[in-house]
Design an enzyme around this catalytic site. Structure first.
Site, PDB file in Angstrom:
ATOM      1  N   ALA A 201      38.044   5.588 -35.514  1.00  0.00           N
ATOM      2  CA  ALA A 201      38.037   5.858 -34.068  1.00  0.00           C
ATOM      3  C   ALA A 201      37.309   4.737 -33.328  1.00  0.00           C
ATOM      4  O   ALA A 201      37.776   4.244 -32.296  1.00  0.00           O
ATOM      5  CB  ALA A 201      37.365   7.204 -33.788  1.00  0.00           C
ATOM      6  N   TYR A 202      36.166   4.340 -33.858  1.00  0.00           N
ATOM      7  CA  TYR A 202      35.375   3.270 -33.221  1.00  0.00           C
ATOM      8  C   TYR A 202      36.170   1.970 -33.216  1.00  0.00           C
ATOM      9  O   TYR A 202      36.263   1.284 -32.191  1.00  0.00           O
ATOM     10  CB  TYR A 202      34.056   3.107 -33.983  1.00  0.00           C
ATOM     11  CG  TYR A 202      33.114   2.067 -33.416  1.00  0.00           C
ATOM     12  CD1 TYR A 202      32.351   2.334 -32.283  1.00  0.00           C
ATOM     13  CD2 TYR A 202      32.971   0.817 -34.026  1.00  0.00           C
ATOM     14  CE1 TYR A 202      31.472   1.385 -31.762  1.00  0.00           C
ATOM     15  CE2 TYR A 202      32.100  -0.137 -33.517  1.00  0.00           C
ATOM     16  CZ  TYR A 202      31.347   0.154 -32.383  1.00  0.00           C
ATOM     17  OH  TYR A 202      30.479  -0.797 -31.875  1.00  0.00           O
ATOM     18  N   SER A 203      36.775   1.620 -34.357  1.00  0.00           N
ATOM     19  CA  SER A 203      37.544   0.370 -34.438  1.00  0.00           C
ATOM     20  C   SER A 203      38.726   0.410 -33.477  1.00  0.00           C
ATOM     21  O   SER A 203      39.003  -0.578 -32.776  1.00  0.00           O
ATOM     22  CB  SER A 203      38.052   0.148 -35.869  1.00  0.00           C
ATOM     23  OG  SER A 203      36.977   0.130 -36.776  1.00  0.00           O
TER      24      SER A 203
ATOM     25  N   ILE B 149      29.051   4.183 -28.386  1.00  0.00           N
ATOM     26  CA  ILE B 149      28.494   4.977 -29.493  1.00  0.00           C
ATOM     27  C   ILE B 149      29.300   4.654 -30.739  1.00  0.00           C
ATOM     28  O   ILE B 149      30.471   4.280 -30.641  1.00  0.00           O
ATOM     29  CB  ILE B 149      28.577   6.508 -29.240  1.00  0.00           C
ATOM     30  CG1 ILE B 149      30.041   6.924 -28.928  1.00  0.00           C
ATOM     31  CG2 ILE B 149      27.642   6.927 -28.127  1.00  0.00           C
ATOM     32  CD1 ILE B 149      30.263   8.411 -29.012  1.00  0.00           C
TER      33      ILE B 149
ATOM     34  N   LYS C 113      37.500   0.063 -29.828  1.00  0.00           N
ATOM     35  CA  LYS C 113      37.084  -1.304 -29.477  1.00  0.00           C
ATOM     36  C   LYS C 113      38.307  -2.239 -29.431  1.00  0.00           C
ATOM     37  O   LYS C 113      38.341  -3.171 -28.623  1.00  0.00           O
ATOM     38  CB  LYS C 113      36.035  -1.811 -30.466  1.00  0.00           C
ATOM     39  CG  LYS C 113      34.696  -1.058 -30.389  1.00  0.00           C
ATOM     40  CD  LYS C 113      34.017  -1.212 -29.039  1.00  0.00           C
ATOM     41  CE  LYS C 113      32.568  -0.737 -29.062  1.00  0.00           C
ATOM     42  NZ  LYS C 113      31.907  -0.843 -27.751  1.00  0.00           N
TER      43      LYS C 113
END
Ligand SMILES: NC(=O)c1ccc[n+]([C@@H]2O[C@H](COP(=O)([O-])OP(=O)(O)OC[C@H]3O[C@@H](n4cnc5c(N)ncnc54)[C@H](O)[C@@H]3O)[C@@H](O)[C@H]2O)c1
Length: 249
Positions: free
Chosen positions: A155-157, A89, A160
């Site tokens: 947060a996403y970076s 997500i 990942k």
């Protein structure tokens, strides 16, 4: 005409299988002869009418849900050759200091911790399978943001980037077990994940891609198919770029 990799007799699992990349990856692996098991949230599987294919409703943040589905897969197929950790997500788009703490945790939970839980549940079966077949492949779907970071996506970076590091570690752990573990780092593609982003953000993302176009899910499927095949034989713990030239390392 897409290259035909011989995956006849192999069992593959794709998480996030009802999404844009998942659908393309599943189709490509099935075209190569693999039996594909589809894991995704129950509502997503229903939306994509996947019931005629092997599929199980799984929340990859829920260990009990994963363990139940992993036991079912073992009972039904008795082997696992290929695992594609693709579910993810993007979560809230906001500066780091404005992201609610629970939202930051949720983004890490799905994109990083979820892939850990899936690997934890399934790597033992993959090791057993590879003892007989001398073949196993894990592909983790990370993001260009793992390498470059992206404003309003801390947060996403970070999640990942964590998945890339997990890939490197697991690749080393399984290097003598005939199981190769690699990550891909796609740039933006117009799947459900990105399509609702504000126009200015999409324009900004596009301006960073030297090829000046978005990634096609079929291009993701091509790379995953190669990484899932015996044609890929001496790469593990590696990160494969799919960014139209955005990343130069
Ligand atoms: N689309 C892009 O621009 C882009 C770019 C780089 C990386 N990625 C990565 O590619 C992967 C696939 O994304 P996509 O573009 O197909 O998006 P998508 O939204 O179409 O698909 C993601 C899928 O993951 C599933 N999912 C989400 N949370 C889950 C959970 N807790 N348990 C199980 N399944 C869950 C969703 O239901 C959905 O089917 C993701 O990991 C994403 O981060 C996407």
């Amino acid at each position: 005409m897409p290259t035909h990799y011989d995956l006849e007799g192999k069992v593959a699992l794709v998480t996030g299988a009802a999404g844009g990349f998942g659908t393309a990856i599943s189709q490509r692996l099935r075209d190569c002869g693999a039996t594909v098991v589809h894991w995704d949230l129950p509502a997503a599987l229903e939306r994509q009418h996947l019931a005629t294919l092997p599929c199980t409703g799984v929340d990859i943040t829920d260990m009990a849900s994963i363990d139940t589905a992993a036991a079912e897969l073992r009972r039904e197929f008795g082997r696992l050759d290929i695992l594609v950790n693709n579910a993810g997500i993007v979560g809230a788009v906001a500066p780091l200091w404005e992201i609610p703490v629970a939202e930051f945790r949720r983004i890490i939970d799905v994109n990083l911790f979820g892939s850990f839980l899936v690997c934890r549940a399934l790597v033992p079966l993959m090791i057993e399978t590879a003892r007989q077949s001398r073949f196993g492949r894990i592909v983790n779907v990370a993001s260009i943001q793992a390498k470059e970071g992206m404003h309003q996506a801390a947060a996403y970076s970070a999640a990942k980037a964590g998945l890339v590091a997990l890939t490197k570690s697991l690749g080393k752990e399984l290097a003598t077990a005939d199981i190769l573990v690699n990550a891909i780092t796609p740039a933006a593609s117009m799947t459900a994940m990105s399509i609702d982003a504000p126009r200015e953000r999409l324009d900004d993302i596009l301006s960073r891609i030297p090829m000046r176009r978005f990634l096609d899910p079929a291009e993701v499927a091509s790379m995953v198919a190669w990484l899932s095949s015996s044609e890929c034989s001496f790469s593990t713990g590696a990160v494969f770029d799919l960014s139209g030239g955005r990343a130069t390392y």
